[in-house]
Design a protein around this motif. Structure first.
Motif, PDB file in Angstrom:
ATOM      1  N   LEU A 103      47.118  55.747  56.019  1.00  0.00           N
ATOM      2  CA  LEU A 103      46.724  55.536  54.626  1.00  0.00           C
ATOM      3  C   LEU A 103      47.266  54.175  54.186  1.00  0.00           C
ATOM      4  O   LEU A 103      48.481  53.998  54.051  1.00  0.00           O
ATOM      5  N   CYS A 104      46.381  53.200  54.054  1.00  0.00           N
ATOM      6  CA  CYS A 104      46.827  51.845  53.727  1.00  0.00           C
ATOM      7  C   CYS A 104      45.727  51.074  53.019  1.00  0.00           C
ATOM      8  O   CYS A 104      44.554  51.453  53.051  1.00  0.00           O
ATOM      9  N   PHE A 105      46.135  49.992  52.379  1.00  0.00           N
ATOM     10  CA  PHE A 105      45.187  49.052  51.795  1.00  0.00           C
ATOM     11  C   PHE A 105      45.857  47.694  51.696  1.00  0.00           C
ATOM     12  O   PHE A 105      47.077  47.576  51.745  1.00  0.00           O
ATOM     13  N   ASN A 106      45.025  46.668  51.590  1.00  0.00           N
ATOM     14  CA  ASN A 106      45.532  45.317  51.387  1.00  0.00           C
ATOM     15  C   ASN A 106      45.219  44.941  49.956  1.00  0.00           C
ATOM     16  O   ASN A 106      44.051  44.828  49.579  1.00  0.00           O
ATOM     17  N   ASP A 107      46.257  44.743  49.178  1.00  0.00           N
ATOM     18  CA  ASP A 107      46.072  44.461  47.761  1.00  0.00           C
ATOM     19  C   ASP A 107      45.296  43.170  47.533  1.00  0.00           C
ATOM     20  O   ASP A 107      44.450  43.112  46.642  1.00  0.00           O
ATOM     21  N   ASP A 108      45.560  42.140  48.326  1.00  0.00           N
ATOM     22  CA  ASP A 108      44.851  40.870  48.145  1.00  0.00           C
ATOM     23  C   ASP A 108      43.362  41.034  48.416  1.00  0.00           C
ATOM     24  O   ASP A 108      42.525  40.536  47.666  1.00  0.00           O
ATOM     25  N   ILE A 109      43.025  41.714  49.482  1.00  0.00           N
ATOM     26  CA  ILE A 109      41.619  41.867  49.868  1.00  0.00           C
ATOM     27  C   ILE A 109      40.926  42.928  49.020  1.00  0.00           C
ATOM     28  O   ILE A 109      39.900  42.674  48.398  1.00  0.00           O
ATOM     29  N   GLN A 110      41.461  44.128  49.009  1.00  0.00           N
ATOM     30  CA  GLN A 110      40.775  45.246  48.371  1.00  0.00           C
ATOM     31  C   GLN A 110      41.106  45.393  46.888  1.00  0.00           C
ATOM     32  O   GLN A 110      40.214  45.657  46.086  1.00  0.00           O
ATOM     33  N   GLY A 111      42.357  45.243  46.517  1.00  0.00           N
ATOM     34  CA  GLY A 111      42.744  45.399  45.115  1.00  0.00           C
ATOM     35  C   GLY A 111      42.149  44.322  44.229  1.00  0.00           C
ATOM     36  O   GLY A 111      41.519  44.603  43.204  1.00  0.00           O
ATOM     37  N   THR A 112      42.320  43.070  44.636  1.00  0.00           N
ATOM     38  CA  THR A 112      41.745  41.958  43.866  1.00  0.00           C
ATOM     39  C   THR A 112      40.229  42.023  43.917  1.00  0.00           C
ATOM     40  O   THR A 112      39.557  41.779  42.906  1.00  0.00           O
ATOM     41  N   GLY A 113      39.678  42.367  45.069  1.00  0.00           N
ATOM     42  CA  GLY A 113      38.217  42.471  45.199  1.00  0.00           C
ATOM     43  C   GLY A 113      37.620  43.489  44.241  1.00  0.00           C
ATOM     44  O   GLY A 113      36.630  43.222  43.558  1.00  0.00           O
ATOM     45  N   ALA A 114      38.233  44.654  44.157  1.00  0.00           N
ATOM     46  CA  ALA A 114      37.737  45.698  43.253  1.00  0.00           C
ATOM     47  C   ALA A 114      37.874  45.296  41.794  1.00  0.00           C
ATOM     48  O   ALA A 114      36.964  45.509  40.980  1.00  0.00           O
ATOM     49  N   THR A 115      38.999  44.687  41.458  1.00  0.00           N
ATOM     50  CA  THR A 115      39.247  44.276  40.074  1.00  0.00           C
ATOM     51  C   THR A 115      38.252  43.214  39.621  1.00  0.00           C
ATOM     52  O   THR A 115      37.653  43.313  38.540  1.00  0.00           O
ATOM     53  N   ILE A 116      38.060  42.195  40.429  1.00  0.00           N
ATOM     54  CA  ILE A 116      37.146  41.106  40.059  1.00  0.00           C
ATOM     55  C   ILE A 116      35.699  41.584  40.076  1.00  0.00           C
ATOM     56  O   ILE A 116      34.891  41.178  39.232  1.00  0.00           O
ATOM     57  N   SER A 117      35.345  42.472  40.994  1.00  0.00           N
ATOM     58  CA  SER A 117      33.984  43.015  41.018  1.00  0.00           C
ATOM     59  C   SER A 117      33.675  43.774  39.738  1.00  0.00           C
ATOM     60  O   SER A 117      32.589  43.647  39.170  1.00  0.00           O
ATOM     61  N   ALA A 118      34.632  44.563  39.274  1.00  0.00           N
ATOM     62  CA  ALA A 118      34.450  45.298  38.018  1.00  0.00           C
ATOM     63  C   ALA A 118      34.314  44.326  36.850  1.00  0.00           C
ATOM     64  O   ALA A 118      33.449  44.502  35.972  1.00  0.00           O
ATOM     65  N   ALA A 119      35.152  43.294  36.840  1.00  0.00           N
ATOM     66  CA  ALA A 119      35.066  42.290  35.771  1.00  0.00           C
ATOM     67  C   ALA A 119      33.722  41.558  35.818  1.00  0.00           C
ATOM     68  O   ALA A 119      33.117  41.306  34.776  1.00  0.00           O
ATOM     69  N   PHE A 120      33.251  41.240  37.002  1.00  0.00           N
ATOM     70  CA  PHE A 120      31.955  40.580  37.190  1.00  0.00           C
ATOM     71  C   PHE A 120      30.826  41.423  36.594  1.00  0.00           C
ATOM     72  O   PHE A 120      30.018  40.935  35.798  1.00  0.00           O
TER      73      PHE A 120
END
Length: 111
Positions: free
Chosen positions: A44-61
């Protein structure tokens, strides 16, 4: 690519805390993507730079386009400045979003 110390740490951590979520943070591109790919289906893992920032900016977009224009997201052109893990993650996330919401191929979403 060899990640001897990361492998050793992760196996010890998962052995001790099998349900723990591991967050990869601030790895360089040449390490961030291979690490995430290596472990994403094993622990169970994630990369905050890749996935966290990606999800946040996609939602903002999506929300910015919905509020500011009637032009569909797939018709916008996006410029990315920098090719770090976060920028690449944002680009991938937006492409995946366009694939799902507008039935585009990944290549068409990238155009």
């Amino acid at each position: 690519m060899s990640f001897v110390y990361v492998d050793e740490f992760l196996m010890a951590a998962v052995d001790k805390w099998p349900n723990a979520l591991v967050q990869f943070e601030d790895f360089t591109n040449d390490h961030a993507f291979p690490l995430l790919e290596k472990y994403r289906h094993r622990i169970l893992c994630f990369n905050d730079d890749i996935q966290g920032t990606g999800a946040t900016i996609s939602a903002a977009f999506l929300n910015a386009i919905r509020l500011a224009t009637k032009v569909k997201p797939k018709h916008h052109r996006i410029l990315f400045f920098g090719a770090g893990a976060a920028g690449c993650g944002v680009a991938m996330s937006i492409c995946q979003l366009l694939q799902l919401r507008h039935k585009l191929t990944f290549d068409d979403a990238r155009k």
